[in-house]
Design a protein around this motif. Structure first.
Motif, PDB file in Angstrom:
ATOM      1  N   LYS A 296       0.610  -0.785   0.248  1.00 33.07           N
ATOM      2  CA  LYS A 296       0.239  -0.066   0.307  1.00 33.07           C
ATOM      3  C   LYS A 296       0.803   0.862  -0.397  1.00 33.07           C
ATOM      4  CE  LYS A 296      -3.464   2.058   2.483  1.00 33.07           C
ATOM      5  NZ  LYS A 296      -4.373   2.945   4.584  1.00 33.07           N
ATOM      6  N   LYS A 297       0.777   2.433  -1.100  1.00 33.86           N
ATOM      7  CA  LYS A 297       1.346   3.094  -1.213  1.00 33.86           C
ATOM      8  C   LYS A 297       0.496   4.576  -1.155  1.00 33.86           C
ATOM      9  CE  LYS A 297       5.994   4.136  -2.440  1.00 33.86           C
ATOM     10  NZ  LYS A 297       7.696   4.816  -3.160  1.00 33.86           N
ATOM     11  N   VAL A 298       1.426   6.019  -0.815  1.00 37.28           N
ATOM     12  CA  VAL A 298       0.620   6.967  -1.485  1.00 37.28           C
ATOM     13  C   VAL A 298       0.967   7.760  -2.093  1.00 37.28           C
ATOM     14  CG1 VAL A 298      -0.201   9.055  -0.698  1.00 37.28           C
ATOM     15  CG2 VAL A 298      -0.597   6.492   1.142  1.00 37.28           C
ATOM     16  N   PHE A 299       1.031   8.576  -3.099  1.00 38.50           N
ATOM     17  CA  PHE A 299       2.521   9.063  -4.339  1.00 38.50           C
ATOM     18  C   PHE A 299       1.514  10.396  -4.012  1.00 38.50           C
ATOM     19  CE2 PHE A 299       2.601   4.536  -5.295  1.00 38.50           C
ATOM     20  CZ  PHE A 299       3.102   4.373  -5.959  1.00 38.50           C
ATOM     21  N   SER A 300       2.670  11.801  -3.648  1.00 32.95           N
ATOM     22  CA  SER A 300       2.060  12.935  -3.414  1.00 32.95           C
ATOM     23  C   SER A 300       3.104  13.834  -3.622  1.00 32.95           C
ATOM     24  CB  SER A 300       0.929  12.936  -2.471  1.00 32.95           C
ATOM     25  OG  SER A 300       1.477  14.253  -2.020  1.00 32.95           O
ATOM     26  N   ASN A 301       2.539  14.243  -4.361  1.00 30.89           N
ATOM     27  CA  ASN A 301       3.953  15.746  -4.014  1.00 30.89           C
ATOM     28  C   ASN A 301       3.599  17.385  -2.793  1.00 30.89           C
ATOM     29  OD1 ASN A 301       5.334  15.264  -6.503  1.00 30.89           O
ATOM     30  ND2 ASN A 301       3.751  15.812  -8.179  1.00 30.89           N
ATOM     31  N   GLY A 302       2.617  16.526  -2.069  1.00 33.30           N
ATOM     32  CA  GLY A 302       2.672  17.678  -0.996  1.00 33.30           C
ATOM     33  C   GLY A 302       1.362  18.389  -0.684  1.00 33.30           C
ATOM     34  N   LYS A 303       1.065  18.889  -2.346  1.00 28.31           N
ATOM     35  CA  LYS A 303      -0.223  19.607  -2.085  1.00 28.31           C
ATOM     36  C   LYS A 303      -1.282  18.617  -2.710  1.00 28.31           C
ATOM     37  CE  LYS A 303       2.186  21.800  -6.768  1.00 28.31           C
ATOM     38  NZ  LYS A 303       2.205  22.994  -6.820  1.00 28.31           N
ATOM     39  N   ASN A 304      -2.052  18.497  -2.037  1.00 28.07           N
ATOM     40  CA  ASN A 304      -3.026  17.943  -3.513  1.00 28.07           C
ATOM     41  C   ASN A 304      -4.359  18.485  -2.855  1.00 28.07           C
ATOM     42  OD1 ASN A 304      -0.917  15.792  -2.626  1.00 28.07           O
ATOM     43  ND2 ASN A 304      -1.919  15.619  -0.210  1.00 28.07           N
ATOM     44  N   THR A 305      -4.947  18.827  -3.370  1.00 31.32           N
ATOM     45  CA  THR A 305      -6.756  18.874  -3.669  1.00 31.32           C
ATOM     46  C   THR A 305      -7.459  17.936  -4.634  1.00 31.32           C
ATOM     47  OG1 THR A 305      -5.983  20.130  -6.187  1.00 31.32           O
ATOM     48  CG2 THR A 305      -5.897  21.247  -3.864  1.00 31.32           C
ATOM     49  N   ASN A 306      -6.882  17.400  -4.982  1.00 30.00           N
ATOM     50  CA  ASN A 306      -7.978  15.763  -5.599  1.00 30.00           C
ATOM     51  C   ASN A 306      -7.284  14.745  -5.216  1.00 30.00           C
ATOM     52  OD1 ASN A 306     -10.263  16.565  -7.353  1.00 30.00           O
ATOM     53  ND2 ASN A 306      -9.197  17.551  -8.510  1.00 30.00           N
ATOM     54  N   SER A 307      -7.634  13.616  -4.931  1.00 25.71           N
ATOM     55  CA  SER A 307      -7.103  12.937  -4.246  1.00 25.71           C
ATOM     56  C   SER A 307      -8.036  11.318  -5.221  1.00 25.71           C
ATOM     57  CB  SER A 307      -7.361  11.885  -3.655  1.00 25.71           C
ATOM     58  OG  SER A 307      -8.831  11.930  -2.877  1.00 25.71           O
ATOM     59  N   LEU A 308      -6.501  10.123  -5.981  1.00 26.75           N
ATOM     60  CA  LEU A 308      -7.247   8.622  -6.332  1.00 26.75           C
ATOM     61  C   LEU A 308      -7.430   7.903  -5.920  1.00 26.75           C
ATOM     62  CD1 LEU A 308      -6.435   9.483 -10.551  1.00 26.75           C
ATOM     63  CD2 LEU A 308      -8.750   9.240  -8.846  1.00 26.75           C
ATOM     64  N   SER A 309      -7.665   6.986  -5.880  1.00 31.18           N
ATOM     65  CA  SER A 309      -7.718   5.894  -5.598  1.00 31.18           C
ATOM     66  C   SER A 309      -7.540   4.452  -6.417  1.00 31.18           C
ATOM     67  CB  SER A 309      -8.180   5.435  -3.765  1.00 31.18           C
ATOM     68  OG  SER A 309      -9.050   4.146  -4.039  1.00 31.18           O
ATOM     69  N   ILE A 310      -6.216   3.855  -6.603  1.00 27.91           N
ATOM     70  CA  ILE A 310      -6.219   2.736  -7.215  1.00 27.91           C
ATOM     71  C   ILE A 310      -6.618   1.934  -6.716  1.00 27.91           C
ATOM     72  CG2 ILE A 310      -4.685   1.713  -9.065  1.00 27.91           C
ATOM     73  CD1 ILE A 310      -3.944   5.010  -9.280  1.00 27.91           C
ATOM     74  N   LEU A 311      -7.400   0.585  -7.199  1.00 26.81           N
ATOM     75  CA  LEU A 311      -7.047  -0.717  -6.143  1.00 26.81           C
ATOM     76  C   LEU A 311      -6.701  -1.738  -7.904  1.00 26.81           C
ATOM     77  CD1 LEU A 311      -7.638  -2.676  -4.629  1.00 26.81           C
ATOM     78  CD2 LEU A 311      -9.735  -2.646  -4.887  1.00 26.81           C
ATOM     79  N   SER A 312      -5.091  -2.395  -7.251  1.00 31.04           N
ATOM     80  CA  SER A 312      -4.374  -2.530  -8.460  1.00 31.04           C
ATOM     81  C   SER A 312      -4.185  -4.245  -8.178  1.00 31.04           C
ATOM     82  CB  SER A 312      -3.567  -1.740  -8.327  1.00 31.04           C
ATOM     83  OG  SER A 312      -2.592  -2.561  -9.692  1.00 31.04           O
ATOM     84  N   SER A 313      -3.332  -4.974  -8.795  1.00 34.92           N
ATOM     85  CA  SER A 313      -3.273  -6.442  -9.095  1.00 34.92           C
ATOM     86  C   SER A 313      -0.859  -6.537  -9.049  1.00 34.92           C
ATOM     87  CB  SER A 313      -3.850  -7.090  -9.644  1.00 34.92           C
ATOM     88  OG  SER A 313      -3.746  -6.866 -10.699  1.00 34.92           O
ATOM     89  N   THR A 314      -1.234  -4.731 -10.039  1.00 37.43           N
ATOM     90  CA  THR A 314       0.184  -5.207 -10.288  1.00 37.43           C
ATOM     91  C   THR A 314       1.000  -4.288  -9.212  1.00 37.43           C
ATOM     92  OG1 THR A 314      -0.589  -4.141 -12.382  1.00 37.43           O
ATOM     93  CG2 THR A 314       1.288  -3.776 -12.229  1.00 37.43           C
ATOM     94  N   ASP A 315       2.548  -4.882  -9.128  1.00 36.63           N
ATOM     95  CA  ASP A 315       3.046  -4.300  -8.186  1.00 36.63           C
ATOM     96  C   ASP A 315       3.844  -3.381  -8.172  1.00 36.63           C
ATOM     97  OD1 ASP A 315       3.260  -7.327  -8.091  1.00 36.63           O
ATOM     98  OD2 ASP A 315       5.271  -8.147  -8.130  1.00 36.63           O
ATOM     99  N   THR A 316       3.663  -2.883  -7.324  1.00 38.19           N
ATOM    100  CA  THR A 316       4.307  -1.358  -7.176  1.00 38.19           C
ATOM    101  C   THR A 316       5.005  -0.464  -8.061  1.00 38.19           C
ATOM    102  OG1 THR A 316       3.363  -1.544  -4.572  1.00 38.19           O
ATOM    103  CG2 THR A 316       4.358   0.341  -5.006  1.00 38.19           C
ATOM    104  N   SER A 317       6.270  -1.851  -7.696  1.00 37.51           N
ATOM    105  CA  SER A 317       7.076  -1.335  -8.375  1.00 37.51           C
ATOM    106  C   SER A 317       7.396  -1.370  -9.817  1.00 37.51           C
ATOM    107  CB  SER A 317       8.934  -2.342  -8.342  1.00 37.51           C
ATOM    108  OG  SER A 317       8.501  -3.539  -8.809  1.00 37.51           O
ATOM    109  N   PHE A 318       5.915  -1.786 -10.419  1.00 35.91           N
ATOM    110  CA  PHE A 318       5.933  -2.274 -12.332  1.00 35.91           C
ATOM    111  C   PHE A 318       5.382  -0.384 -12.402  1.00 35.91           C
ATOM    112  CE2 PHE A 318       6.788  -6.262 -10.944  1.00 35.91           C
ATOM    113  CZ  PHE A 318       7.778  -6.502 -12.618  1.00 35.91           C
ATOM    114  N   PHE A 319       4.198   0.056 -11.528  1.00 33.68           N
ATOM    115  CA  PHE A 319       3.246   0.483 -11.857  1.00 33.68           C
ATOM    116  C   PHE A 319       3.586   2.580 -11.478  1.00 33.68           C
ATOM    117  CE2 PHE A 319      -1.109   2.834 -11.844  1.00 33.68           C
ATOM    118  CZ  PHE A 319      -1.651   2.058 -13.339  1.00 33.68           C
ATOM    119  N   ALA A 320       5.075   2.078 -10.504  1.00 29.95           N
ATOM    120  CA  ALA A 320       4.935   3.298  -9.715  1.00 29.95           C
ATOM    121  C   ALA A 320       5.263   4.989 -10.996  1.00 29.95           C
ATOM    122  CB  ALA A 320       6.181   3.607  -8.786  1.00 29.95           C
TER     123      ALA A 320
END
Lengths: 332, 455
Positions: free
Chosen positions: A24-48
């Motif tokens: 489970k990982k959160v990707f963010s640049n610090g200033k968040n106005t919107n968010s998305l939640s992705i449910l995936s079977s793909t390993d994080t390293s491949f999708f990052a």
């Protein structure tokens, strides 16, 4: 007594809300106005890399990335479709059934080849083969098998060597493993012969491609059948212990697919993400730094077709019959 | 004179309206029939595939080791793949208990064994076509009834139908436009003989009373026949009256001449003043009568010649000069000066005798109304169009009568004491009309009548 009941209730709810994620990982640049939640079977390293390139373009979005197995992904999503915006899975059949059952949102403004989408709701963004992966040491002085027939012959002739040194998906636990197995079984009887031979030699069963490749590299097993080619390819770059074979008799190619949840409250952002995903995964734009293969059919190459027939083996009775037969072959 | 005729609608419009509204109704009916037919065919297509899928599932049902197995082939669902990726739902029941598939998919109560039944249902917020059938299997101990429903959404079907509807609508509109054009053409053709007849009646001169001889459609035959009969009768009666007048005038003229010569002779012989006065007024009355008779004859001749103009090139200047020379003695009797202004030369193509007659009558009129020692100016010119103008210094036309003066036997109110029949202007006007020219009467600003012939 009452406290005890409350405790149980808390335990149940917490176990429900806190799924056992593979990652489970959160990707963010610090200033968040919107968010998305992705449910995936793909390993994080491949999708990052894809997420990062998206955030470069849209820095004010926070992305929560949940990873789980294909089978449990289907279960989790069906239970609470409003929690996740985008669903990514390699189990095409489960994804197609989600769309068929009305869980996906139609995205009309996306131009995508017809064979790579279904109902304008399910979009394929990779083409990945199912591979036979070998440990090189185990095949040092022997011709490397090119087909399933070759592999059967090899396993039979060196049965003592290969005993307990073969691995494949546990189709009862992995949605992708089940998809590969059923498509193989549909294509050729060789699959059942191979399963019987593998069963006779005591095959280890895995939930995921990653674990299988780990054991291959470490030498715990010598042969793994129906491993995700893209994962093996990525590992091969790091350590040259393994050999990847795309069976010449009939190759099985799967497409990783994405859909937007029909209950998503962030449709606009989700659509933007899907568009970005499909755009980066075209053959032209998919540069080598990305680990996932692009959506590109080489001439003569075939893939599992996105059609309602994918739901055939998801049928309760068919699944029961198939698993029974599979267990009979592989667990002897 | 002519009473206002009331118009009620137009035959052509009525005909076109009937044809076009007929075409519109036909087009709409056609649209619905073709669309309905297409919908049925498309639906039959979907039903056939659903039935094939259904029977392939039912065929796969077997009882193995006492339990039911439905190992249906991949093709069962594969055949339901459509262009628009329609959704597929199915349910398999064993003796009324769901054993696989979608539990909320309705299963019809009455299912026949052999024949599949079809229904269109609302399922998961969309229209779906559902096919159901059952199969009875005989096991070792019991009979088992397996019922299967298979449903498919209708996205591809509705797109096909929409496409067909669009094409049919296009075809229908095309048909409508074509029919509209055709009906316009048809009505125009049908009505054209009538229009031709009407325009040929309108174009005819007032004297042309000859029967219509062109071919007419049978429906118009009675009308044209009656019209022709009416015209013949009218023509006959007109001719008879003209003939009568001419004959009467002719017969009166000769005895009048005799009476006049006797009166002249007697005037030479009588000496008594009152007798001489009586005789003088007698001679004047005789003159008037014979002049009227000869004008009547002139008029009759003109009426006759107007129908059969003998056209030839005429030099109008010479013609007028001749007339002036001939009338000069009469002018001198009243000390009237006859001026001839020739601004240009005019060549005409017309009936010499008629034109000469008309102009003589006009100059004659001017001489009659002109005062003693007056001047009569005859001008000829071409600007802006060819014209001949006769201008005297008489009392002019009474403004009230300007419009009626050219009618037969009409004389101005100020003509008392002047010899005349009221035919002079009529003759001039008839001649002008016969030649397509125009006769204009007006009064000069400085007094005097002005008569203009515009060629």
């Amino acid at each position: 007594m009452r406290n005890f009941i409350i405790l149980i209730f808390i335990l149940i709810t917490s176990s429900l809300s806190a799924n056992e994620w593979e990652d489970k990982k959160v990707f963010s640049n610090g200033k968040n106005t919107n968010s998305l939640s992705i449910l995936s079977s793909t390993d994080t390293s491949f999708f990052a890399p894809i997420i990062k390139s998206f955030l470069d373009k849209y820095p004010d979005i926070k992305i929560e990335y949940f990873v789980t197995g294909t089978a449990s992904l289907d279960e989790i999503f069906r239970k609470s479709p409003e929690k996740y915006d985008i669903i990514i899975s390699s189990a095409m059949d489960l994804q197609l059934k989600l769309v068929n059952d009305g869980y996906a949102k139609k995205i009309n403004q996306i131009d995508h080849p017809n064979w790579a989408k279904w109902r304008q709701s399910l979009f394929a963004f990779t083409i990945e083969p199912a591979a036979i992966v070998l440990n090189k040491k185990a095949f040092k002085n022997i011709a490397i098998p090119k087909t399933r027939q070759d592999l059967i012959k090899e396993l039979r002739s060196r049965s003592t060597f290969f005993r307990n040194k073969i691995g494949t998906y546990d189709v009862r636990k992995s949605g992708l493993g089940y998809l590969f197995a059923t498509q193989d079984a549909r294509t050729s009887e060789t699959f059942w012969r191979l399963m019987e031979v593998m069963g006779g030699l005591g095959t280890k069963l895995y939930c995921c491609s990653g674990d299988m490749i780990d054991d291959l590299v470490s030498g715990k097993i010598a042969v793994a059948y129906n491993v995700l080619g893209s994962y093996a390819e990525a590992r091969k770059k790091k350590s040259d212990e393994i050999e990847i074979i795309l069976p010449a008799d009939f190759p099985t190619n799967m497409m990783r697919t994405a859909l937007v949840s029909n209950s998503s409250s962030r449709v606009k952002t989700s659509e933007t993400f899907i568009r970005h995903l499909l755009n980066t995964q075209t053959e032209k734009n998919n540069d080598k730094t990305h680990s996932l293969p692009p959506l590109f059919l080489k001439p003569g190459q075939q893939t599992i077709i996105l059609e309602p027939a994918l739901m055939t083996y998801l049928d309760k009775l068919k699944r029961k019959t198939f698993i029974k037969e599979w267990e009979r072959a592989i667990i002897q | 004179m002519t009473s206002e005729l009331k118009v009620s609608g137009s035959l052509q419009n009525r005909l076109m309206f009937t044809l076009i509204s007929g075409a519109a109704v036909l087009g709409i009916i056609l649209f619905f029939i073709v669309r309905g037919y297409a919908a049925q065919i498309a639906q039959n297509g979907q039903d056939d595939i659903l039935e094939a899928s259904l029977s392939s599932i039912l065929d796969a049902v077997v009882i193995q080791d006492g339990s039911v197995e439905v190992d249906f082939p991949y093709a069962s669902l594969s055949m339901l793949d459509t262009e628009l990726d329609d959704r597929v739902f199915y349910s398999i029941y064993n003796d009324g208990i769901l054993i696989s598939g979608y539990e909320d998919l309705p299963l019809p109560e009455k299912i026949n064994t052999e024949i599949s039944i079809f229904n269109t249902i609302k399922y998961k917020d969309t229209n779906a076509r559902i096919a159901s059938a059952k199969r009875i299997l005989i096991g070792e101990k019991e009979r088992i009834t397996i019922s299967v429903s298979i449903a498919q959404t209708q996205d591809a079907l509705s797109r096909t139908l929409n496409r067909i509807s669009k094409n049919v609508a296009l075809f229908g509109s095309g048909f409508f436009i074509l029919v509209t054009l055709l009906s316009y053409w048809a009505t125009a053709t049908t009505i054209s003989p009538l229009m031709r007849l009407a325009s040929s009646v309108t174009k005819r001169g007032p004297q042309d009373l000859s029967p219509f001889e062109k071919k007419v459609p049978s429906e118009m035959y009675p009308l044209v026949t009656s019209l022709n009969k009416l015209m013949t009768r009218l023509d006959l009666s007109l001719k008879q009256s003209e003939d009568f007048i001419a004959e009467a005038a002719h017969r009166v003229r000769t005895p009048l001449a005799t009476v006049r010569s006797y009166a002249d002779a007697t005037l030479q012989r009588v000496t008594k003043k009152e007798n001489r006065d009586a005789l003088r007024s007698m001679v004047r009355a005789i003159d008037e009568a014979s002049r009227a008779a000869s004008q009547l004859l002139d008029h009759a001749m003109i009426t006759f010649r107007s129908d059969n103009l003998q056209k030839e090139p005429i030099n109008l200047n010479d013609l007028v000069q001749n007339l002036i020379d001939n009338l000069a003695p009469i002018a001198e009797m009243k000390d009237i000066e006859l001026k001839f202004k020739q601004e240009d030369k005019i060549e005409l193509f017309g009936d010499f005798i008629l034109i000469q007659n008309a102009i003589r009558n006009l100059i004659d009129n001017a001489l009659k109304y002109s005062p003693y020692e007056g001047i009569i100016t005859v001008s000829i010119g071409t600007s802006p169009i060819s014209f001949l103008e006769i201008h005297d210094q008489g009392p002019g036309f009474p403004p009230k009568d300007l419009d009626n003066l050219t009618m037969r036997f009409t004389r101005g109110q100020n003509s008392n004491g002047i010899v005349g029949s009221g035919l002079g202007l009529t003759i001039a006007k008839d001649v002008a009309n016969a030649h397509g020219a125009k006769l204009q009467l007006s009064n000069h600003e400085k007094g005097g009548a002005c008569v203009t012939l515009l060629f």
